[in-house]
Motif scaffolding. Structure first.
Motif, PDB file in Angstrom:
ATOM      1  N   LEU A 383       0.507 -51.131  74.149  1.00 19.91           N
ATOM      2  CA  LEU A 383       0.113 -52.217  73.249  1.00 19.91           C
ATOM      3  C   LEU A 383      -0.370 -53.427  74.039  1.00 19.91           C
ATOM      4  CD1 LEU A 383       3.177 -52.006  70.842  1.00 19.91           C
ATOM      5  CD2 LEU A 383       0.916 -50.990  70.520  1.00 19.91           C
ATOM      6  N   PRO A 384      -1.291 -54.189  73.466  1.00 17.02           N
ATOM      7  CA  PRO A 384      -1.731 -55.414  74.144  1.00 17.02           C
ATOM      8  C   PRO A 384      -0.574 -56.395  74.223  1.00 17.02           C
ATOM      9  CG  PRO A 384      -2.545 -55.346  71.895  1.00 17.02           C
ATOM     10  CD  PRO A 384      -1.947 -54.001  72.165  1.00 17.02           C
ATOM     11  N   PRO A 385      -0.435 -57.127  75.315  1.00 17.55           N
ATOM     12  CA  PRO A 385       0.696 -58.053  75.440  1.00 17.55           C
ATOM     13  C   PRO A 385       0.633 -59.142  74.382  1.00 17.55           C
ATOM     14  CG  PRO A 385      -0.924 -58.435  77.176  1.00 17.55           C
ATOM     15  CD  PRO A 385      -1.336 -57.176  76.481  1.00 17.55           C
ATOM     16  N   ALA A 386       1.794 -59.486  73.856  1.00 13.81           N
ATOM     17  CA  ALA A 386       1.873 -60.562  72.875  1.00 13.81           C
ATOM     18  C   ALA A 386       1.926 -61.903  73.595  1.00 13.81           C
ATOM     19  CB  ALA A 386       3.120 -60.391  72.014  1.00 13.81           C
ATOM     20  N   GLU A 387       1.616 -62.964  72.868  1.00 22.26           N
ATOM     21  CA  GLU A 387       1.819 -64.297  73.410  1.00 22.26           C
ATOM     22  C   GLU A 387       3.298 -64.476  73.749  1.00 22.26           C
ATOM     23  OE1 GLU A 387       0.487 -67.144  70.616  1.00 22.26           O
ATOM     24  OE2 GLU A 387      -1.594 -66.439  70.577  1.00 22.26           O
ATOM     25  N   TYR A 388       3.571 -65.375  74.687  1.00 22.78           N
ATOM     26  CA  TYR A 388       4.952 -65.545  75.139  1.00 22.78           C
ATOM     27  C   TYR A 388       5.870 -65.927  73.978  1.00 22.78           C
ATOM     28  CZ  TYR A 388       8.891 -66.816  78.049  1.00 22.78           C
ATOM     29  OH  TYR A 388      10.137 -66.882  78.621  1.00 22.78           O
ATOM     30  N   PHE A 389       5.404 -66.845  73.137  1.00 21.27           N
ATOM     31  CA  PHE A 389       6.142 -67.204  71.933  1.00 21.27           C
ATOM     32  C   PHE A 389       5.351 -66.701  70.719  1.00 21.27           C
ATOM     33  CE2 PHE A 389       8.143 -70.442  74.691  1.00 21.27           C
ATOM     34  CZ  PHE A 389       9.462 -70.146  74.427  1.00 21.27           C
ATOM     35  N   ALA A 390       5.325 -65.396  70.553  1.00 20.65           N
ATOM     36  CA  ALA A 390       4.579 -64.793  69.437  1.00 20.65           C
ATOM     37  C   ALA A 390       5.474 -64.768  68.209  1.00 20.65           C
ATOM     38  CB  ALA A 390       4.122 -63.386  69.812  1.00 20.65           C
ATOM     39  N   PHE A 391       5.515 -65.877  67.496  1.00 16.38           N
ATOM     40  CA  PHE A 391       6.366 -65.958  66.318  1.00 16.38           C
ATOM     41  C   PHE A 391       5.797 -65.160  65.147  1.00 16.38           C
ATOM     42  CE2 PHE A 391       7.669 -69.802  68.628  1.00 16.38           C
ATOM     43  CZ  PHE A 391       9.031 -69.611  68.627  1.00 16.38           C
ATOM     44  N   TRP A 392       4.535 -64.750  65.242  1.00 17.94           N
ATOM     45  CA  TRP A 392       3.907 -64.000  64.154  1.00 17.94           C
ATOM     46  C   TRP A 392       3.066 -62.889  64.769  1.00 17.94           C
ATOM     47  CZ3 TRP A 392       5.524 -64.590  59.400  1.00 17.94           C
ATOM     48  CH2 TRP A 392       4.830 -63.995  58.348  1.00 17.94           C
ATOM     49  N   PRO A 393       3.114 -61.673  64.212  1.00 17.38           N
ATOM     50  CA  PRO A 393       2.390 -60.548  64.824  1.00 17.38           C
ATOM     51  C   PRO A 393       0.903 -60.569  64.510  1.00 17.38           C
ATOM     52  CG  PRO A 393       3.520 -59.802  62.860  1.00 17.38           C
ATOM     53  CD  PRO A 393       3.926 -61.241  63.057  1.00 17.38           C
ATOM     54  N   GLN A 394       0.159 -59.852  65.315  1.00 19.70           N
ATOM     55  CA  GLN A 394      -1.252 -59.598  65.085  1.00 19.70           C
ATOM     56  C   GLN A 394      -1.403 -58.242  64.388  1.00 19.70           C
ATOM     57  OE1 GLN A 394      -3.736 -61.875  65.789  1.00 19.70           O
ATOM     58  NE2 GLN A 394      -1.919 -63.147  66.169  1.00 19.70           N
ATOM     59  N   PRO A 395      -2.532 -58.000  63.704  1.00 18.78           N
ATOM     60  CA  PRO A 395      -2.719 -56.710  63.012  1.00 18.78           C
ATOM     61  C   PRO A 395      -2.506 -55.524  63.947  1.00 18.78           C
ATOM     62  CG  PRO A 395      -4.405 -58.257  62.316  1.00 18.78           C
ATOM     63  CD  PRO A 395      -3.655 -58.921  63.442  1.00 18.78           C
ATOM     64  N   MET A 396      -1.841 -54.502  63.426  1.00 23.37           N
ATOM     65  CA  MET A 396      -1.451 -53.337  64.222  1.00 23.37           C
ATOM     66  C   MET A 396      -2.129 -52.056  63.741  1.00 23.37           C
ATOM     67  SD  MET A 396       0.744 -53.962  66.707  1.00 23.37           S
ATOM     68  CE  MET A 396       1.727 -52.475  66.854  1.00 23.37           C
ATOM     69  N   VAL A 397      -3.192 -52.164  62.959  1.00 24.76           N
ATOM     70  CA  VAL A 397      -3.808 -50.975  62.366  1.00 24.76           C
ATOM     71  C   VAL A 397      -4.339 -50.014  63.419  1.00 24.76           C
ATOM     72  CG1 VAL A 397      -6.085 -52.053  62.115  1.00 24.76           C
ATOM     73  CG2 VAL A 397      -5.384 -50.207  60.554  1.00 24.76           C
ATOM     74  N   ASP A 398      -4.685 -50.506  64.588  1.00 30.71           N
ATOM     75  CA  ASP A 398      -5.195 -49.627  65.649  1.00 30.71           C
ATOM     76  C   ASP A 398      -4.084 -48.917  66.409  1.00 30.71           C
ATOM     77  OD1 ASP A 398      -7.803 -50.343  65.036  1.00 30.71           O
ATOM     78  OD2 ASP A 398      -7.818 -52.011  66.462  1.00 30.71           O
ATOM     79  N   HIS A 399      -2.836 -49.166  66.036  1.00 26.95           N
ATOM     80  CA  HIS A 399      -1.713 -48.605  66.782  1.00 26.95           C
ATOM     81  C   HIS A 399      -0.734 -47.868  65.868  1.00 26.95           C
ATOM     82  CE1 HIS A 399      -3.129 -50.954  70.202  1.00 26.95           C
ATOM     83  NE2 HIS A 399      -3.246 -51.971  69.365  1.00 26.95           N
ATOM     84  N   GLY A 400      -1.176 -47.458  64.702  1.00 25.76           N
ATOM     85  CA  GLY A 400      -0.320 -46.741  63.767  1.00 25.76           C
ATOM     86  C   GLY A 400      -1.131 -46.193  62.615  1.00 25.76           C
ATOM     87  N   LEU A 401      -0.475 -45.966  61.481  1.00 28.25           N
ATOM     88  CA  LEU A 401      -1.140 -45.482  60.270  1.00 28.25           C
ATOM     89  C   LEU A 401      -1.510 -46.657  59.381  1.00 28.25           C
ATOM     90  CD1 LEU A 401       1.054 -42.457  59.087  1.00 28.25           C
ATOM     91  CD2 LEU A 401      -1.240 -42.365  60.067  1.00 28.25           C
TER      92      LEU A 401
END
Length: 552
Positions: A383-401
């Motif tokens: 997975l692409p690294p998250a921001e250090y303080f990633a309080f909210w996720p980015q879309p994950m459609v490319d990494h699941g269903l």
């Protein structure tokens, strides 16, 4: 014009004078305390005033890289500067084991720290500048400090304004049995605390150096959380069942009996808001839910004015009509095309009704479940690294269903908690499940509007020891953990983070299922090899769906 419940207090003091000193708590540990008093023409007001107390691990006063001195009490994100102008003394103390305070931290917001706060509240109430009434305010850790101190019921603590904190620390930090982003960052180097401004009595900085040397014995935060997989796990670092020690829900009756007034605040794009709403429900408190992220002052809302109004009523006895004001104020994204605040006698989502949206071969929608089928994916740990303080996720459609709806034919307003009701199986019973609800805009861009997580082994539902507003609750007790057999179907009920928005016609909704999240700081350590294959069942009697909170 910014929305505000009340103008500032009629009193207005333009100046501030400050002093700092060490205060010894019950075991003799000296904690760093800075006191700021309203002043006129450089002279402190010579009459007893109510006190607002802030208890922080982030240093009440410190020198930044640019050499500038930063002082918590002089900022207004928590209304502190406004409170000083309105005739309150503001006191800021460093928690044990941080900043200029002596001692070491036994654990994150443990009972030692809570009782330290109790001692400091009572010390403040006894000072000549105090009229004996104390309030607390904070957000994030500082909000948690205020809540934890309230659970010790200091006689002089009358009110607490609490932002972005938790009611149930296990259900927050280890939600669904999975430790994710919060509270797992590496501990700070000694140089951070050494940048704290020394107390007035510490003219040569030697006391600061001695205090920071004691911090070397602090319990490391990440290993503390990672080392307790179950709610009833005993920590090898503290020697206690630490999740229960630091869960404020265990002390709700104490707060109620003490008569401490509470007000809870969170923002919709911030994971703790799930817990903030439940805290307000359990303590019959006021609630503010604004737009934006972690501890950001809500746009278009006079937060300092709201804080002053709250304390004016409970500490100064002003505005006898205060209790008649609407209980909840919350932002609805996209309301009337742009967004706006709603006031209500009830918490957001209480009146919403669940609208089932079904996963299907064709996508995602409110139509009947349709023919039965399954979709399978292999968990993606790359997975692409998250921001250090990633309080909210980015879309994950490319990494699941991903299951995407047709464009909406009309606007739909959702307020409350989506709940994912899934039927899944995996070839590895240790697999984790992450779920995301996305808004896909007409231009093709997307954003996560809600998310949740659950270990397959934690699927069993239990009766919660506090009010959950009807949401599914997983105990996390070791006895309730039940790993399914490889390939066996298991039902998952996952309460997702709350939403408050109008999805406009033309946009689509997308539901995504994944097996890992980049916000897991220890992802490299917990990845399973080989990567699990997870199957999601859709359609038919046992198909998966998401119950969306349709606002009435």
């Amino acid at each position: 014009m910014a929305l505000s419940a009340s103008p500032l207090s009629a009193e207005s003091y333009p100046d501030v004078v400050s002093t700092s000193n060490y205060v010894a708590v019950r075991d003799g540990t000296r904690l760093a305390m800075s006191v700021y008093r309203p002043a006129v023409s450089g002279q402190a007001v010579n009459k007893p005033l109510p006190v607002i107390f802030v208890f922080t691990p982030y240093r009440g006063r410190f020198k930044g890289p640019d050499g500038k001195i930063n002082e918590t009490a002089l900022g207004d994100n928590l209304g502190l500067r406004s409170l000083l102008r309105a005739g309150y003394v503001v006191a800021v103390a460093d928690v044990r084991g941080k900043g200029a305070s002596f001692g070491h931290r036994r654990g994150f917001q443990d009972r030692t720290e809570a009782l330290d706060g109790r001692d400091l509240v009572e010390w403040l109430a006894e000072q000549p500048f105090s009229d004996g009434s104390v309030g607390m305010v904070g957000c994030s850790y500082l909000g948690g400090s205020a809540f934890q101190v309230a659970t010790t019921a200091p006689p002089s603590l009358k009110a607490a304004f609490i932002g972005a904190s938790d009611l149930d620390k296990y259900a927050f930090v280890r939600n669904g049995g999975i430790t994710a982003q919060f509270n797992t960052r590496p501990d700070e180097e000694p140089e951070v605390d050494l940048a704290t401004v020394p107390m007035d009595e510490d003219s040569d900085g030697s006391m600061l150096k001695a205090a920071v040397a004691e911090h070397a014995s602090n319990t490391p935060m990440g290993p503390l959380w990672y080392g307790m997989p179950y709610r009833d796990s005993s920590s090898t670092l503290t020697g206690t069942k630490f999740w229960e020690e630091v869960g404020p829900y265990n002390y709700l009756d104490t707060v109620k009996r003490a008569g401490i007034a509470t007000y809870f605040w969170g923002n919709w794009r911030d994971e703790p808001t799930s817990q903030i709403i439940l805290s307000a429900a359990n303590l019959s408190s006021r609630l503010l839910a604004g737009p934006g992220g972690h501890c950001q002052p809500p746009q278009g809302f006079d937060l300092p004015g709201e804080i002053v109004h709250f304390f004016d009523h409970y500490l100064k006895g002003e505005d006898p009509e205060y209790d008649k004001l609407p209980r909840a104020t919350y932002w609805v994204e996209g309301l009337n095309g742009t967004g706006g605040y709603v006031t209500s006698a009830e918490l957001p989502g209480v009146r919403s009704r669940p609208l089932p949206w079904f996963l299907s071969r064709g996508g995602f929608g409110w139509q009947t479940a349709g023919a039965a089928g399954v979709s399978t994916f292999t968990v993606d740990y790359d997975l692409p690294p998250a921001e250090y303080f990633a309080f909210w996720p980015q879309p994950m459609v490319d990494h699941g269903l991903g299951f995407t709806s047709a464009p909406l034919q009309s606007d739909i307003e959702f307020v409350g908690y989506p709940v994912a009701q899934l039927t899944v199986s995996s070839d590895n019973p240790k697999a984790d499940v992450f779920v995301y609800l996305d808004r896909v805009k007409t231009d093709g861009t997307s954003e996560v509007i809600s998310f949740g997580r659950l270990k397959l082994s934690h699927h069993k539902l239990s009766l919660a020891p506090y009010e959950t507003l009807g949401l599914p609750w997983h105990s996390g007790f070791a006895k309730d953990v039940d790993a399914p057999a490889p390939g066996a179907d298991v039902s998952l009920s996952i309460a997702m983070t709350p939403v408050s928005l109008v999805v406009p016609a033309g946009d689509s909704l997308r539901f995504v299922v994944a097996g890992a999240d980049p916000r897991q700081r220890n992802l490299a350590d917990i990845k399973l090899n080989p990567a699990p294959r997870i199957t999601v069942r859709w359609g038919g009697r046992d198909g998966s769906r998401v119950d969306l909170p349709l606002s009435n």
